[in-house]
Motif scaffolding. Structure first.
Motif, mmCIF file in Angstrom:
data_model
loop_
_atom_site.group_PDB
_atom_site.id
_atom_site.type_symbol
_atom_site.label_atom_id
_atom_site.label_comp_id
_atom_site.label_asym_id
_atom_site.label_seq_id
_atom_site.Cartn_x
_atom_site.Cartn_y
_atom_site.Cartn_z
ATOM 1 N N VAL A 74 -41.703 16.935 0.090
ATOM 2 C CA VAL A 74 -40.913 15.345 0.099
ATOM 3 C C VAL A 74 -39.767 15.285 0.944
ATOM 4 N N GLN A 75 -38.987 16.543 1.189
ATOM 5 C CA GLN A 75 -38.014 16.502 2.312
ATOM 6 C C GLN A 75 -38.478 15.953 3.416
ATOM 7 N N ALA A 76 -39.520 16.678 3.962
ATOM 8 C CA ALA A 76 -40.244 16.563 5.243
ATOM 9 C C ALA A 76 -40.566 15.109 5.427
ATOM 10 N N ALA A 77 -41.243 14.689 4.193
ATOM 11 C CA ALA A 77 -42.001 13.178 4.286
ATOM 12 C C ALA A 77 -40.973 12.295 4.128
ATOM 13 N N THR A 78 -39.577 12.476 4.000
ATOM 14 C CA THR A 78 -38.427 11.200 3.821
ATOM 15 C C THR A 78 -37.550 11.742 4.946
ATOM 16 N N LYS A 79 -37.575 12.579 5.991
ATOM 17 C CA LYS A 79 -36.755 12.998 6.691
ATOM 18 C C LYS A 79 -36.096 11.610 7.484
ATOM 19 N N ASP A 80 -36.650 10.617 7.744
ATOM 20 C CA ASP A 80 -36.245 9.737 8.294
ATOM 21 C C ASP A 80 -35.535 8.489 7.260
ATOM 22 N N LEU A 81 -35.250 8.915 5.897
ATOM 23 C CA LEU A 81 -34.556 7.914 5.024
ATOM 24 C C LEU A 81 -33.294 8.765 4.575
ATOM 25 N N GLN A 82 -32.527 7.874 4.253
ATOM 26 C CA GLN A 82 -31.012 8.572 3.957
ATOM 27 C C GLN A 82 -31.486 8.713 2.193
ATOM 28 N N ASN A 127 -30.815 0.731 -16.187
ATOM 29 C CA ASN A 127 -30.261 0.247 -15.302
ATOM 30 C C ASN A 127 -30.952 -0.994 -14.518
ATOM 31 N N GLY A 128 -32.230 -1.351 -14.936
ATOM 32 C CA GLY A 128 -32.869 -2.233 -14.377
ATOM 33 C C GLY A 128 -33.279 -1.926 -12.994
ATOM 34 N N THR A 129 -33.380 -0.586 -12.584
ATOM 35 C CA THR A 129 -33.755 -0.012 -11.270
ATOM 36 C C THR A 129 -34.940 0.262 -11.504
ATOM 37 N N PRO A 130 -36.199 -0.259 -10.734
ATOM 38 C CA PRO A 130 -37.439 0.504 -10.687
ATOM 39 C C PRO A 130 -37.670 1.829 -10.236
ATOM 40 N N PHE A 131 -38.424 2.408 -10.764
ATOM 41 C CA PHE A 131 -38.923 3.659 -10.199
ATOM 42 C C PHE A 131 -40.352 3.568 -9.583
ATOM 43 N N HIS A 132 -40.534 4.190 -8.403
ATOM 44 C CA HIS A 132 -41.581 4.249 -7.528
ATOM 45 C C HIS A 132 -42.255 5.790 -7.868
ATOM 46 N N ALA A 133 -43.366 5.839 -8.538
ATOM 47 C CA ALA A 133 -43.956 7.261 -8.976
ATOM 48 C C ALA A 133 -45.060 7.608 -8.127
ATOM 49 N N LEU A 134 -45.124 8.822 -7.664
ATOM 50 C CA LEU A 134 -46.234 9.053 -6.812
ATOM 51 C C LEU A 134 -46.744 10.599 -7.728
ATOM 52 N N HIS A 135 -48.106 10.903 -7.403
ATOM 53 C CA HIS A 135 -48.576 12.159 -7.751
ATOM 54 C C HIS A 135 -48.371 13.170 -7.044
ATOM 55 N N ASN A 136 -48.113 14.161 -7.528
ATOM 56 C CA ASN A 136 -47.512 15.206 -6.990
ATOM 57 C C ASN A 136 -48.651 16.020 -6.050
ATOM 58 N N ALA A 137 -49.879 15.460 -6.078
ATOM 59 C CA ALA A 137 -50.877 15.943 -5.146
ATOM 60 C C ALA A 137 -51.050 15.381 -4.053
ATOM 61 N N TYR A 138 -50.190 14.482 -3.813
ATOM 62 C CA TYR A 138 -50.319 13.569 -2.473
ATOM 63 C C TYR A 138 -49.767 14.310 -1.466
ATOM 64 N N GLU A 139 -50.538 14.092 -0.419
ATOM 65 C CA GLU A 139 -50.185 14.973 0.770
ATOM 66 C C GLU A 139 -48.852 14.269 1.494
ATOM 67 N N GLU A 140 -48.106 15.046 2.456
ATOM 68 C CA GLU A 140 -47.155 14.890 3.277
ATOM 69 C C GLU A 140 -47.091 13.206 3.861
ATOM 70 N N SER A 141 -48.021 12.996 4.532
ATOM 71 C CA SER A 141 -48.362 11.950 5.248
ATOM 72 C C SER A 141 -48.493 10.536 4.244
ATOM 73 N N CYS A 142 -48.997 10.752 3.332
ATOM 74 C CA CYS A 142 -49.053 9.827 2.092
ATOM 75 C C CYS A 142 -47.543 9.434 1.607
ATOM 76 N N ILE A 143 -47.042 10.591 1.094
ATOM 77 C CA ILE A 143 -45.688 10.296 0.754
ATOM 78 C C ILE A 143 -44.897 9.592 1.752
ATOM 79 N N SER A 144 -44.879 9.886 3.030
ATOM 80 C CA SER A 144 -44.119 9.271 4.113
ATOM 81 C C SER A 144 -44.470 7.798 3.900
ATOM 82 N N LYS A 145 -45.655 7.616 4.077
ATOM 83 C CA LYS A 145 -45.934 6.151 4.027
ATOM 84 C C LYS A 145 -45.656 5.244 2.904
ATOM 85 N N LEU A 146 -45.787 5.878 1.596
ATOM 86 C CA LEU A 146 -45.581 5.165 0.574
ATOM 87 C C LEU A 146 -44.010 5.048 0.327
ATOM 88 N N PHE A 147 -43.084 6.115 0.440
ATOM 89 C CA PHE A 147 -41.733 5.935 0.201
ATOM 90 C C PHE A 147 -41.175 5.161 1.338
#
Length: 534
Positions: free
Chosen positions: A139-147, A101-121
């Motif tokens: 992941v759900q908690a880290a992205t609660k402000d995103l749709q 699809n030409g849609t880039p994926f943003h890959a994070l390591h599963n060991a990342y903390e919630e705060s790091c996931i929140s900032k990166l995503f």
């Protein structure tokens, strides 16, 4: 042995030229799509933990179903998909769907903390995220402000969207991969790297054909395995290789198990293995290695950080021929920088420049240095790099106006064109190939009421890499024990790689330098001497 040319005037070393066998306008997704159509009945993937087998035809169809789901959501080339998962059965389908699809994926390591996931995503703002059920709540908690819609790949929580639900999506009869609006310079994926400061950066990877390792002569007879997931460049490279060259990929969705790898090599006749340096050390120290049948191996690559000569020799003693090679580079280069194919002659070298790679060593003023003179190692592969996603300031710190990528590593190139890394110029540490900075742990220790100041550094461990350790100065009259510091960090920081795995030491003062800042190297030396003498 790899060839290298040296320009005495420019003081630049160059690897052999590389040429693509594919039409220059094709995206990585288009190349993989066509190659999968050509060899539908070949085995694409075997999961030794989930006990699944997929032909290329089946994987191709699954990827088109995931891609169709994304298209139905309205996701296009200007969107980003989040990925954070282990090597599960359908992870490759997700990656290929994004490529199609030409849609880039943003890959994070599963060991990342919630705060790091929140900032990166929070930087890339994905509307769709694929993760394991193990990390769903994080992941759900880290992205609660995103749709965002979250799809789980395994261990599905109640109420989550499962990958199996996505795989029921209908595919249009004339489904085709998209043409990239910006050509092969367009971003293929976004990985994570610490860059020049403590916070992980979103590193763009382009659709350039230089990411395809054609010079290795891979084909459908190759059976491959890697411990690296999609958040590492090595994991991305292997995913691309199996798509482009019709290799068979052996995967496991568990933590790295050297015994499991030994058994898999023998059972599936694995010919290509790519490990992080910490996993190579685990492999070398594994009791199963003594009786393992490694005769099928043609390539055994490792990278991420250095490995002890003892571990390398132990593994080489069990190989039927010399196929253990070190790969050196950095994510920002979008490809390997060098490979050492001459262990016997240059055992401490990270190798010669890889194909299509130029290398120079510079002094503090940016001037190029000749052979055997130490300075900062820099790479150039003559391809456009889009930098850190939405972070031009940090991008300029690591890539100069002539497109040289500055590694932050101190080293030199010898008279034969072999690169030697002496030390890091920056403070970044790596624990099991996950990057972190001492300042992150220092900030946690500084929260303790009885702490005056602290200095964190890495103590080298052949398995884990840089184990964080701390020298801590307590406030006058206060009571503080080293174990209290270790325990406090453990309670405040959930990430294993940010623990004081190397221990702590209470000292009267930190060794200072002329500017009164702690001399990290001197403090580390004092720490080591203390424990060696006690």
């Amino acid at each position: 042995m790899s060839e290298v040319n040296y320009d005495e005037n420019l003081k630049i070393w160059s690897g052999r030229e590389t040429r693509s066998s594919f039409s220059p306008d094709l995206s990585i997704g288009e190349i993989i799509f066509r190659e999968m159509e050509c060899h539908p009945k070949l085995i694409a993937q075997i999961s030794i933990t989930e006990d699944t087998v997929l032909t290329r035809e089946e994987l191709h169809m699954n990827a088109m179903r995931v891609a169709s789901y994304m298209r139905d959501m309205g996701l296009g080339q200007d969107d980003i998909v989040g990925v954070m998962g282990r090597h599960t059965t359908h992870l490759s389908a997700v990656a290929y769907a994004c490529f199609f699809n030409g849609t880039p994926f943003h890959a994070l390591h599963n060991a990342y903390e919630e705060s790091c996931i929140s900032k990166l995503f929070g930087i890339t703002k994905p509307r769709l995220i694929f993760c394991d059920g193990d990390e769903y709540e994080k992941v759900q908690a880290a992205t609660k402000d995103l749709q965002v819609t979250i799809v789980t790949m395994r261990n599905h929580p109640v109420g989550s969207v499962r990958i199996q639900d996505i795989l029921t999506t209908s595919v249009k009869q004339n489904f085709q991969p998209v043409r990239l609006k910006d050509g092969t310079d367009q971003t293929l994926a976004i990985l994570s790297s610490s860059g020049t400061s403590g916070f992980p950066k979103a590193v763009t990877i382009s659709n350039s054909h230089k990411i395809i390792v054609e010079y290795m002569g891979l084909n459908s007879s190759i059976v491959q395995y890697t411990s690296s997931t999609l958040d590492w460049l090595s994991g991305l490279l292997m995913a691309i290789s199996t798509g482009v060259f019709s290799t068979t990929s052996i995967i496991a969705d568990c933590d790295f198990d050297p015994g499991l790898l030994c058994r898999a090599i023998a059972k599936y006749k694995i010919s290509l293995v790519l490990l992080s340096s910490s996993y190579l050390a685990m492999f070398a120290n594994s009791p199963e290695l003594q009786s393992a049948d490694l005769s099928s191996l043609k390539y055994l690559f490792y990278g991420g950080s250095s490995s002890s000569l003892e571990a390398q020799r132990r593994i080489r003693s069990h190989l039927s021929h010399d196929c253990l090679h070190f790969c050196y580079g950095l994510t920002e280069l979008n490809s390997a920088g060098s490979v050492n194919l001459n262990f016997d002659g240059k055992p401490n070298s990270v190798g010669r420049p890889a194909r299509g790679i130029k290398v120079k060593v510079i002094d503090e003023q940016g001037g190029a240095l000749g052979p055997n003179v130490q300075g900062e190692i820099c790479f150039n592969n003559d391809q456009k790099w889009s930098g850190y996603y939405q972070d031009p300031d940090e991008s300029r710190k690591i890539q100069d106006s002539e497109n040289w990528i500055h590694t932050g590593d101190l080293g030199y190139v010898d008279e034969d064109g072999y690169i030697f890394v002496i030390d890091r110029l920056k403070d970044m540490l790596k624990f099991q190939n996950i990057m972190y900075y001492p300042s992150e742990i220092e900030n946690v220790i500084a929260e303790m009421p009885n702490v005056l100041e602290a200095c964190v550094f890495g103590i080298w461990d052949p398995v884990n890499g840089d184990e964080a350790a701390a020298s801590v100065v307590k406030k006058p009259g206060a009571q503080l024990e080293a174990q209290e510091v270790v325990d406090y960090v453990r309670k405040r920081t959930t990430a294993k790689f940010k623990q004081l795995n190397g221990g702590a030491l209470i000292v009267d003062e930190l060794v200072g330098s002329g500017n009164r800042k702690a001399n990290r190297a001197a403090v580390k030396k004092h720490f080591i001497n203390h424990f060696n003498n006690n």
